[in-house]
Write a protein that holds these residues in place. Structure first.
Motif, PDB file in Angstrom:
ATOM      1  N   SER A   1      -3.746  21.293  -3.211  1.00 54.25           N
ATOM      2  CA  SER A   1      -4.703  22.356  -2.945  1.00 54.25           C
ATOM      3  C   SER A   1      -5.246  22.957  -4.248  1.00 54.25           C
ATOM      4  N   GLU A   2      -4.325  23.312  -5.125  1.00 54.53           N
ATOM      5  CA  GLU A   2      -4.702  23.958  -6.394  1.00 54.53           C
ATOM      6  C   GLU A   2      -5.452  22.970  -7.311  1.00 54.53           C
ATOM      7  N   ALA A   3      -5.050  21.719  -7.291  1.00 52.80           N
ATOM      8  CA  ALA A   3      -5.696  20.720  -8.159  1.00 52.80           C
ATOM      9  C   ALA A   3      -7.161  20.553  -7.755  1.00 52.80           C
ATOM     10  N   ILE A   4      -7.406  20.419  -6.451  1.00 53.32           N
ATOM     11  CA  ILE A   4      -8.787  20.201  -5.981  1.00 53.32           C
ATOM     12  C   ILE A   4      -9.621  21.468  -6.251  1.00 53.32           C
ATOM     13  N   ALA A   5      -9.014  22.633  -5.997  1.00 48.54           N
ATOM     14  CA  ALA A   5      -9.738  23.895  -6.242  1.00 48.54           C
ATOM     15  C   ALA A   5     -10.079  24.043  -7.725  1.00 48.54           C
ATOM     16  N   SER A   6      -9.276  23.426  -8.590  1.00 45.20           N
ATOM     17  CA  SER A   6      -9.496  23.571 -10.040  1.00 45.20           C
ATOM     18  C   SER A   6     -10.416  22.498 -10.604  1.00 45.20           C
ATOM     19  N   GLY A   7     -10.910  21.607  -9.763  1.00 39.50           N
ATOM     20  CA  GLY A   7     -11.894  20.633 -10.245  1.00 39.50           C
ATOM     21  C   GLY A   7     -11.371  19.220 -10.447  1.00 39.50           C
ATOM     22  N   ILE A   8     -10.081  18.988 -10.213  1.00 43.51           N
ATOM     23  CA  ILE A   8      -9.576  17.607 -10.288  1.00 43.51           C
ATOM     24  C   ILE A   8     -10.110  16.899  -9.042  1.00 43.51           C
ATOM     25  N   ASN A   9     -10.836  15.794  -9.245  1.00 41.34           N
ATOM     26  CA  ASN A   9     -11.412  15.151  -8.050  1.00 41.34           C
ATOM     27  C   ASN A   9     -10.840  13.773  -7.766  1.00 41.34           C
ATOM     28  N   LEU A  10      -9.944  13.279  -8.642  1.00 45.09           N
ATOM     29  CA  LEU A  10      -9.359  11.963  -8.368  1.00 45.09           C
ATOM     30  C   LEU A  10      -7.868  12.088  -8.076  1.00 45.09           C
ATOM     31  N   ILE A  11      -7.467  11.529  -6.951  1.00 52.13           N
ATOM     32  CA  ILE A  11      -6.049  11.534  -6.570  1.00 52.13           C
ATOM     33  C   ILE A  11      -5.579  10.090  -6.552  1.00 52.13           C
ATOM     34  N   ASP A  12      -4.529   9.827  -7.317  1.00 53.87           N
ATOM     35  CA  ASP A  12      -4.003   8.456  -7.392  1.00 53.87           C
ATOM     36  C   ASP A  12      -2.689   8.360  -6.624  1.00 53.87           C
ATOM     37  N   THR A  13      -2.626   7.387  -5.701  1.00 57.15           N
ATOM     38  CA  THR A  13      -1.395   7.174  -4.961  1.00 57.15           C
ATOM     39  C   THR A  13      -1.151   5.675  -4.827  1.00 57.15           C
ATOM     40  N   ALA A  14      -0.137   5.303  -4.055  1.00 60.46           N
ATOM     41  CA  ALA A  14       0.157   3.877  -3.811  1.00 60.46           C
ATOM     42  C   ALA A  14       1.125   3.793  -2.647  1.00 60.46           C
ATOM     43  N   PRO A  15       1.056   2.707  -1.860  1.00 59.75           N
ATOM     44  CA  PRO A  15       1.992   2.569  -0.743  1.00 59.75           C
ATOM     45  C   PRO A  15       3.454   2.610  -1.196  1.00 59.75           C
ATOM     46  N   ILE A  16       3.712   2.050  -2.367  1.00 56.35           N
ATOM     47  CA  ILE A  16       5.100   1.923  -2.809  1.00 56.35           C
ATOM     48  C   ILE A  16       5.717   3.279  -3.186  1.00 56.35           C
ATOM     49  N   TYR A  17       4.904   4.291  -3.428  1.00 56.05           N
ATOM     50  CA  TYR A  17       5.441   5.603  -3.808  1.00 56.05           C
ATOM     51  C   TYR A  17       6.087   6.252  -2.579  1.00 56.05           C
ATOM     52  N   GLY A  18       7.399   6.095  -2.490  1.00 50.11           N
ATOM     53  CA  GLY A  18       8.127   6.626  -1.340  1.00 50.11           C
ATOM     54  C   GLY A  18       7.921   5.769  -0.106  1.00 50.11           C
ATOM     55  N   ARG A  19       7.566   4.504  -0.311  1.00 52.81           N
ATOM     56  CA  ARG A  19       7.381   3.565   0.816  1.00 52.81           C
ATOM     57  C   ARG A  19       6.460   4.158   1.882  1.00 52.81           C
ATOM     58  N   GLY A  20       5.294   4.548   1.445  1.00 54.34           N
ATOM     59  CA  GLY A  20       4.275   5.092   2.355  1.00 54.34           C
ATOM     60  C   GLY A  20       4.220   6.612   2.352  1.00 54.34           C
ATOM     61  N   HIS A  21       5.277   7.262   1.855  1.00 51.62           N
ATOM     62  CA  HIS A  21       5.332   8.721   2.011  1.00 51.62           C
ATOM     63  C   HIS A  21       4.268   9.467   1.190  1.00 51.62           C
ATOM     64  N   SER A  22       4.042   9.036  -0.036  1.00 48.15           N
ATOM     65  CA  SER A  22       3.037   9.721  -0.863  1.00 48.15           C
ATOM     66  C   SER A  22       1.665   9.626  -0.192  1.00 48.15           C
ATOM     67  N   GLU A  23       1.291   8.431   0.279  1.00 47.37           N
ATOM     68  CA  GLU A  23      -0.004   8.287   0.970  1.00 47.37           C
ATOM     69  C   GLU A  23      -0.060   9.179   2.214  1.00 47.37           C
ATOM     70  N   GLU A  24       1.050   9.241   2.943  1.00 47.58           N
ATOM     71  CA  GLU A  24       1.104  10.078   4.160  1.00 47.58           C
ATOM     72  C   GLU A  24       0.834  11.538   3.824  1.00 47.58           C
ATOM     73  N   VAL A  25       1.522  12.028   2.798  1.00 45.50           N
ATOM     74  CA  VAL A  25       1.384  13.449   2.418  1.00 45.50           C
ATOM     75  C   VAL A  25      -0.064  13.743   2.022  1.00 45.50           C
ATOM     76  N   VAL A  26      -0.634  12.858   1.199  1.00 44.13           N
ATOM     77  CA  VAL A  26      -2.013  13.063   0.728  1.00 44.13           C
ATOM     78  C   VAL A  26      -2.984  13.001   1.918  1.00 44.13           C
ATOM     79  N   GLY A  27      -2.829  11.971   2.766  1.00 41.19           N
ATOM     80  CA  GLY A  27      -3.737  11.781   3.898  1.00 41.19           C
ATOM     81  C   GLY A  27      -3.697  12.950   4.870  1.00 41.19           C
TER      82      GLY A  27
END
Ligand SMILES: NC(=O)c1ccc[n+]([C@@H]2O[C@H](COP(=O)([O-])OP(=O)(O)OC[C@H]3O[C@@H](n4cnc5c(N)ncnc54)[C@H](OP(=O)(O)O)[C@@H]3O)[C@@H](O)[C@H]2O)c1
Length: 334
Positions: free
Chosen positions: A42-68
């Motif tokens: 939330s804070e990153a996007i509000a501050s102007g960061i517009n690229l989010i990098d993730t991958a399926p392997i990060y937590g075996r799907g969990h990082s993508e789930e949280v972001v999505g």
């Protein structure tokens, strides 16, 4: 916040991106609370960061789930550039991970990622690592099909050598490379950076803090040495004789950072995205406190004189480190 164009696309990316490996809450980074990850997003996007990098392997799907889930709930999907990856797979109850870039698996993976990320399209789709058992041409052909279908907006690779990128480009446009790059890992400078510059390939530098080492916190701030021992860089850099050499290095580097009223972290990130050919630094960030610190790396410049002083300091450290353990900058891409 500055934004830079990704050549061959209509995307402009912020000079720092949010790295979400730790959001996976896996054995590599230890426990991470999802609510805390959402606060960072939330804070990153509000501050102007517009690229989010993730991958399926990060937590075996969990990082993508949280972001999505976060982006859908907040209605923010269209405001960000989502970068994810493919090519690594896992099996239940097996701690090992495996390469798999067979076309059938790639098709399965893109659908699984779109589902977890709750989106029809991926902005930047990156081959995570080359797969020694699958020809690069075949991988590139499948990526090209995704691109032509419009389900990905740009094509990327990660951990590729120049030769591997040259081969890939015969079959598919290539917009981005994601290599490891930081003050302590500069092996891309000699060949990879010039090739990408010539070929208009944007470079997204990962691990710009060398897994947190370049914050200096373990050397100068008495931050307890973490027990995430499977991070080899930490094992080496936090153990003698490297520990004392690093401590000395950070003391000297801190003088330069302080002269700008900046922290070591801010200096290390700013140095990173201002190096020749680097488009942005993907900074792994686990809390809003870390994010606020990391955001202080933008909107200022290190002077040419200080860049030279940093170069000399890095050379001094390199000399001191000779014979003190595996030089990770010599690691070979498998
Ligand atoms: N393509 C690939 O093969 C690949 C490989 C690795 C990473 N990546 C991507 O690159 C991103 C960044 O890499 P990384 O996370 O490995 O390493 P990094 O960005 O060099 O370091 C991130 C870690 O440093 C610590 N940190 C960050 N900001 C801090 C601050 N202001 N103060 C104190 N500590 C701070 C945090 O760990 P602690 O709080 O635990 O100390 C954080 O998880 C990843 O999230 C991922 O998206 C890609």
């Amino acid at each position: 916040m500055d934004y830079r164009k990704v050549s061959g696309s209509d995307m402009k990316v912020s000079v720092i991106a949010l790295g979400t490996w730790a959001f996976g809450n896996d054995c590599w980074w230890g426990h991470q609370d999802d609510a805390k990850s959402c606060d960072v997003l939330s804070e990153a996007i509000a501050s102007g960061i517009n690229l989010i990098d993730t991958a399926p392997i990060y937590g075996r799907g969990h990082s993508e789930e949280v972001v999505g889930k976060f982006l859908q709930k907040q209605g923010l999907r269209e405001q960000v550039i989502l970068a994810t990856k493919l090519g690594l797979k896992w099996e239940d109850k097996n701690p090992k991970i495996f390469h798999d870039l067979t076309p059938a698996k790639m098709l399965e993976e893109i659908d699984a990622s779109r589902k977890r990320l709750r989106t029809d399209y991926i902005d930047i789709y990156q081959v995570h690592w080359p797969d020694p058992d699958n020809p690069i041409g075949k991988t590139a052909e499948t990526m090209h099909k995704f691109y032509q279908k419009g389900i990905i907006r740009a094509v990327g690779v990660s951990n590729y050598s120049v030769g591997q990128m040259q081969e890939f480009k015969k079959y598919c446009p290539l917009h981005t490379l994601q290599p490891q790059y930081s003050m302590f890992e500069r092996s891309i400078e000699s060949e990879v950076v010039p090739f990408c510059t010539e070929s208009n390939i944007a470079i997204f530098a990962y691990a710009p803090l060398y897994a947190g080492i370049l914050t200096g916190k373990f050397f100068l701030d008495n931050v307890p040495i973490p027990n995430d021992v499977n991070r080899k860089v930490k094992q080496i850099e936090l153990t003698e004789p490297r520990f004392s050499i690093n401590k000395e290095f950070f003391k000297k580097l801190k003088n330069i950072a302080s002269s700008y009223g900046k922290t070591l972290t801010q200096l290390a990130i700013n140095w990173n995205f201002n190096q020749e050919g680097i488009t942005l630094a993907i900074v792994g960030t686990r809390s809003v406190t870390q994010l606020k610190d990391n955001l202080g790396s933008t909107d200022w410049q290190i002077s040419p004189d200080d860049m030279e002083k940093i170069k000399e300091l890095l050379e001094w450290r390199k000399e001191m480190c000779i014979g003190t353990g595996r030089d990770l900058s010599d690691k070979k891409i498998k």
